[in-house]
Write a protein that holds these residues in place. Structure first.
Motif, PDB file in Angstrom:
ATOM      1  N   ARG A  91       0.908  -1.242  -0.059  1.00 12.03           N
ATOM      2  CA  ARG A  91       0.251  -0.149  -0.057  1.00 12.03           C
ATOM      3  C   ARG A  91       1.001   1.350  -0.002  1.00 12.03           C
ATOM      4  O   ARG A  91       0.348   2.279   0.161  1.00 12.03           O
ATOM      5  CB  ARG A  91      -0.977   0.096   1.245  1.00 12.03           C
ATOM      6  N   THR A  92       2.185   1.097  -0.166  1.00  8.95           N
ATOM      7  CA  THR A  92       3.121   2.153  -0.035  1.00  8.95           C
ATOM      8  C   THR A  92       3.917   2.432  -1.294  1.00  8.95           C
ATOM      9  O   THR A  92       4.111   1.484  -1.830  1.00  8.95           O
ATOM     10  CB  THR A  92       3.913   2.420   1.266  1.00  8.95           C
ATOM     11  N   HIS A  93       4.203   3.560  -1.687  1.00  7.12           N
ATOM     12  CA  HIS A  93       5.108   3.854  -2.666  1.00  7.12           C
ATOM     13  C   HIS A  93       5.578   5.470  -2.369  1.00  7.12           C
ATOM     14  O   HIS A  93       5.001   6.275  -1.958  1.00  7.12           O
ATOM     15  CB  HIS A  93       4.287   3.750  -4.136  1.00  7.12           C
ATOM     16  N   PHE A  94       6.735   5.691  -3.109  1.00  7.98           N
ATOM     17  CA  PHE A  94       7.484   6.943  -2.826  1.00  7.98           C
ATOM     18  C   PHE A  94       7.381   7.763  -4.010  1.00  7.98           C
ATOM     19  O   PHE A  94       7.785   7.138  -5.202  1.00  7.98           O
ATOM     20  CB  PHE A  94       9.135   6.540  -2.510  1.00  7.98           C
ATOM     21  N   VAL A  95       7.005   8.882  -3.932  1.00  8.56           N
ATOM     22  CA  VAL A  95       6.618   9.566  -4.896  1.00  8.56           C
ATOM     23  C   VAL A  95       7.578  10.708  -5.028  1.00  8.56           C
ATOM     24  O   VAL A  95       7.863  11.446  -3.940  1.00  8.56           O
ATOM     25  CB  VAL A  95       5.043  10.142  -4.796  1.00  8.56           C
ATOM     26  N   LEU A  96       8.360  11.010  -6.109  1.00  7.37           N
ATOM     27  CA  LEU A  96       9.402  11.830  -6.057  1.00  7.37           C
ATOM     28  C   LEU A  96       9.330  12.840  -7.449  1.00  7.37           C
ATOM     29  O   LEU A  96       9.140  12.246  -8.601  1.00  7.37           O
ATOM     30  CB  LEU A  96      10.782  11.195  -6.279  1.00  7.37           C
ATOM     31  N   ALA A 107       3.593   7.618   0.032  1.00  9.11           N
ATOM     32  CA  ALA A 107       2.264   7.665  -0.167  1.00  9.11           C
ATOM     33  C   ALA A 107       1.499   6.248   0.566  1.00  9.11           C
ATOM     34  O   ALA A 107       2.367   5.328   0.181  1.00  9.11           O
ATOM     35  CB  ALA A 107       1.631   7.757  -1.536  1.00  9.11           C
ATOM     36  N   VAL A 108       0.757   6.485   1.318  1.00  8.47           N
ATOM     37  CA  VAL A 108       0.188   5.209   1.995  1.00  8.47           C
ATOM     38  C   VAL A 108      -1.358   5.408   1.640  1.00  8.47           C
ATOM     39  O   VAL A 108      -2.194   6.134   1.832  1.00  8.47           O
ATOM     40  CB  VAL A 108       0.487   5.478   3.455  1.00  8.47           C
ATOM     41  N   ASP A 109      -1.630   4.109   0.876  1.00  9.39           N
ATOM     42  CA  ASP A 109      -3.176   3.978   0.402  1.00  9.39           C
ATOM     43  C   ASP A 109      -3.863   3.280   1.513  1.00  9.39           C
ATOM     44  O   ASP A 109      -3.518   2.111   2.249  1.00  9.39           O
ATOM     45  CB  ASP A 109      -2.961   3.313  -0.858  1.00  9.39           C
ATOM     46  N   LYS A 110      -5.120   3.383   1.380  1.00 13.22           N
ATOM     47  CA  LYS A 110      -6.061   2.967   2.472  1.00 13.22           C
ATOM     48  C   LYS A 110      -5.505   2.674   3.966  1.00 13.22           C
ATOM     49  O   LYS A 110      -5.348   1.649   4.225  1.00 13.22           O
ATOM     50  CB  LYS A 110      -6.318   1.771   1.852  1.00 13.22           C
TER      51      LYS A 110
END
Length: 810
Positions: A91-96, A107-110
């Motif tokens: 549910r996580t990913h790094f946004v750059l 970013a953490v979803d749900k």
């Protein structure tokens, strides 16, 4: 190959640990607060603070874990992302954004509640010290639905708050528990915010002295947690209101005894008010009212029969709301009742009607309770309510509602009433009795009473007067005077007797015999009011001879008659009984007629005498059996009656000899004897002719005797001749022979109704004088039609009147 990968990862981790231990770290002291709603996407910021080319590696840690949960490696070309294994890593990913390194974030979803914590972002630079950022991720927990409570802690469950009373202070509390973080709470009335609370669970609103306009107002409690939709709760205020307006209609003149409707209208009360009617401070029966409710308007209609005593009273309508016991509204109207007068008569002067005296004045007032006021008054007197009119001569004046009596006299003592009139009718007052204390007056009025007396004798008189009671006017005092032909003499008190309002006197008359009268007696009386104005007068007249009794009859061995006039003096009654003895009559001999006109033929001297001082009643039980003639006289000191009442040839028998038992003696002649031999025509014709001839001769003789007697009688006083008396029912005739062909019927009328006793003869009657008795004691109006006023004859003609015989010829 998998094994090699794991070994490679371990090697990297060891390298990083060595780097961490050996590199210089820069840790930001501030903590970045990040809120996230459950299930939403959130961003954990991590400012690179340098170009991407200057960054060697970026790592994310959670709480106190030393193992990164997410890593980005920038050293070998394009960035390499690595996330911890498991559900969170997916549910996580790094946004750059290379053009904006400061916007880099994880970013953490749900987001779930267990994602909450303190995250650390570590940035390793190629030529610069390591930098650390701390981010506090808080997962927002929504509060419970708001709940509203009143000032007494009662929860308002529905959409209606209340009821509250007008003028009451309002306090409402809105509670929303369980929120994280605590939400913002506020109260709104429309777009107007009334109260608010930051980061709290309770918000209260206070509205002092609720006005009528607050009724139906909608209030909203609004709960606003961060990042969440606000929660609201609406309530509508329900108020009990006081009545605002009241008015009573239906007034105006009303006739007594008629029904009238009155309307009481009120508005503004919630709930509908109680409407009560009062008359003279007394609550009226609710059954006479009818209530109508239309919205905020309430009407009460009172239908009531108005009475005369309600005139001028206040009819009050009172409106009250039970939720406001101390607050009421009232309206009233004054009743105007039309009714006929109720009259009352009273004494104005003097105040006490018992203190009235002769010659004083009295004033009576007629007052009346009437609506409209009385405009006419009349006065009445006596039990028959005779109308009183103005009489200036008589001292009577009617002045409006006043009656003035001047110069009071005894005749003013009476019952007085008055009547008052108005447009509704009239009313008669109760009587007022006036008692005028007056001098004595003669009970007989101004009538002169006549009494009889004899010269030289005593005369008695009784005088009665009318006067007020001795308690009011004092005792009565009497004195008498005798007015003779020469002078006026007072009568000594010893000859006067007084008993109450009556006085008697005994006075001796002079010996002179007056032609007209023997003088006058005057009776005078006095009391504390004064002396009698006019005396009671008694004219002493010479007494006349008494009249003989009449209507004599024999009943139960008693002879009873009706007394005649006493001539003005006390009378007594005398009975003489003469025994009848038969012998042959002598034709033409009238020597047996006495001065009373009674035939003495066949009569002996009086064998029985009796007297009675009271009534003409005599017992006959002392007589022996036989045939009698009875003479009854009246006697006074003046003399004896000129004629007696005579009953001729009355048989007196013992009880065994009576033909018919009863109250009357039965006169039964001897029955005819049958012929001893055969009848022949010659004998019958001869006997008939002889009898006819004998009858004719007898009639002629009787006629001559009567004529002679009339001529020999002296001329009487004309005044006595004018005294007419009805026949006593006794008729006497001289002896005569009657034809044997005639069968007479003798009628004797009894004491109670006509009773006919008949005796038939055949043959020749005995030669004794025939006396036929007809006793009639019925009223004169009931006598036979053959008796008319012509039977009134002069008393001196009684013995010789032949036509009074009551016989019937069969």
């Amino acid at each position: 190959m998998v094994r090699d990968t794991n070994l490679c990862g371990i090697a990297v981790w060891l390298v990083l640990q060595s780097l961490i231990r050996t590199s210089e770290e820069i840790v930001e002291s501030s903590i970045i607060q990040v809120w996230s709603a459950p299930g939403a996407e959130t961003r954990l910021p991590c400012d690179l603070a340098a170009s991407v080319h200057d960054v060697a590696m970026t790592m994310w840690f959670k709480d106190a874990d030393r193992m990164p949960i997410y890593t980005v490696d920038f050293r070998n070309g394009p960035p390499v992302h690595w996330a911890i294994a498991g559900e969170f890593g997916t549910r996580t990913h790094f946004v750059l954004n290379e053009s904006d390194p400061s916007s880099a974030h994880l970013a953490v979803d749900k987001v779930a509640r267990y994602d909450e914590g303190v995250y650390r972002c570590r940035i390793d630079y190629i030529d610069s010290p390591t930098r650390n950022y701390r981010v506090n991720l808080t997962v927002i927990v929504p509060p419970d639905s708001p709940r509203i409570y009143d000032s007494e802690g009662r929860e308002i469950l529905g959409s209606i708050a209340g009821p509250f009373r007008e003028g009451q202070d309002l306090l409402l509390s809105c509670q929303a528990s369980g929120g994280k973080p605590a939400p913002d709470m506020s109260w709104y009335r429309g777009d107007e915010r009334l109260a608010s609370t930051k980061s709290g669970s309770v918000c209260q609103v206070h509205l002092p002295a609720l006005s009528r306009e607050a009724s139906g107002t909608k209030l909203q409690c609004r709960v606003e947690p961060p990042l969440l939709q606000p929660q609201t709760r609406d309530v509508t205020l329900k108020l009990y209101l006081k009545p605002q307006f009241i008015r009573v209609t239906g007034g105006g003149p009303t006739r007594s005894g008629h029904e009238r409707s009155f309307v009481c209208t009120t508005r503004g009360s919630k709930p509908a008010p109680n409407i009560d009617w009062f008359i003279n401070s007394q609550r009226m029966d609710s059954s006479m009212t009818q209530v109508e409710v239309e919205g905020e308007v309430t009407r009460s209609v009172l239908t009531w029969r108005v009475r005369r005593e309600d005139s001028g009273r206040q009819l009050v309508c009172r409106v009250s709301n039970p939720w406001f016991p101390a607050y009421t509204l009232e309206d009233s109207l004054t009743l105007e009742v039309l009714y006929p007068p109720a009259a009352q008569i009273s004494m104005v002067e003097p105040k006490e009607p018992r203190l009235l005296r002769e010659d004083e004045d009295a004033e009576l007032l007629c007052s009346a309770d009437a609506s409209p006021p009385s405009y006419n008054f009349t006065f009445y007197r006596g039990t028959e309510n005779h109308l009183i009119r103005d009489d200036p001569i008589g001292g009577i004046a009617v002045e409006g509602n006043k009656l003035v009596l001047r110069g009071l006299r005894r005749h003013h003592s009476s019952r007085y009433r008055c009547r008052a009139w108005n447009s509704e009718g009239s009313g008669l007052s109760e009587p007022l009795n006036l008692n005028v204390l007056s001098r004595p007056e003669c009970s007989a009025g101004s009538v002169v009473q006549q009494i009889a007396g004899a010269p030289g004798g005593e005369v008695r008189a009784r005088c009665s007067v009318s006067a007020p009671s001795t308690r009011d006017a004092g005792p009565l005092r009497f004195y008498w005077t005798y007015n003779g032909t020469k002078d006026v003499l007072p009568i000594p008190p010893s000859n006067v007797t007084i008993r109450g309002a009556t006085s008697s006197v005994v006075h001796g008359l002079p010996t002179e015999d007056g032609d007209e009268d023997l003088g006058w007696l005057a009776c005078w009386a006095s009391n504390d009011i004064g002396n009698q104005r006019e005396p009671c007068l008694f004219r002493v007249m010479p007494a006349a001879l008494p009249e003989p009794p009449s209507n004599c009859e024999i009943e139960d061995e008693f002879l009873r008659c009706e007394p005649g006039h006493d001539g003005g003096l006390p009378q007594r009654f005398i009975l003489e009984a003469l025994e009848v003895r038969h012998h042959a009559p002598v034709m033409g001999d009238d020597s047996t007629m006495n001065d009373q006109g009674i035939s003495g033929r066949g009569l002996t001297e009086a064998v029985y005498r009796a007297s009675n001082d009271v009534t003409p009643q005599f017992p006959l039980d002392a007589l022996s059996a036989g045939l009698y003639t009875f003479l009854v006289y009246s006697e006074t000191p003046r003399g004896r009656s000129q004629h007696p009442a005579a009953l001729h040839s009355i048989p007196i028998r013992t009880s065994d000899d009576l033909d018919v038992p009863g109250s009357l003696q039965t006169m039964t002649p001897m029955p005819p004897q049958p012929p001893s031999n055969d009848n022949s025509v010659a004998l019958l014709v001869g006997a008939s002719l002889s009898l006819v001839l004998l009858t004719i001769l007898t009639t002629l003789c009787v006629t001559l005797v009567v004529i002679c007697k009339k001529r020999q009688q002296p001329q009487r006083d004309p005044e006595q001749n004018t005294i007419l008396r009805r026949s006593v029912g006794v008729s006497m005739y001289s002896g005569s022979s009657i034809s044997p062909s005639i069968v007479p019927t003798v009628v004797v009328r009894g004491h109670r109704g006509s009773r006919v006793l008949a005796a038939r003869w055949s043959g020749v009657l005995e030669d004794t004088p025939l006396a036929v008795l007809a006793l009639d004691t019925r009223p004169h109006a009931d006598t036979d039609s053959g008796h008319s006023d012509g039977e009134l004859i002069q008393e001196r003609d009684l013995p010789t009147t032949r036509h009074n015989i009551e016989t019937q010829i069969e």
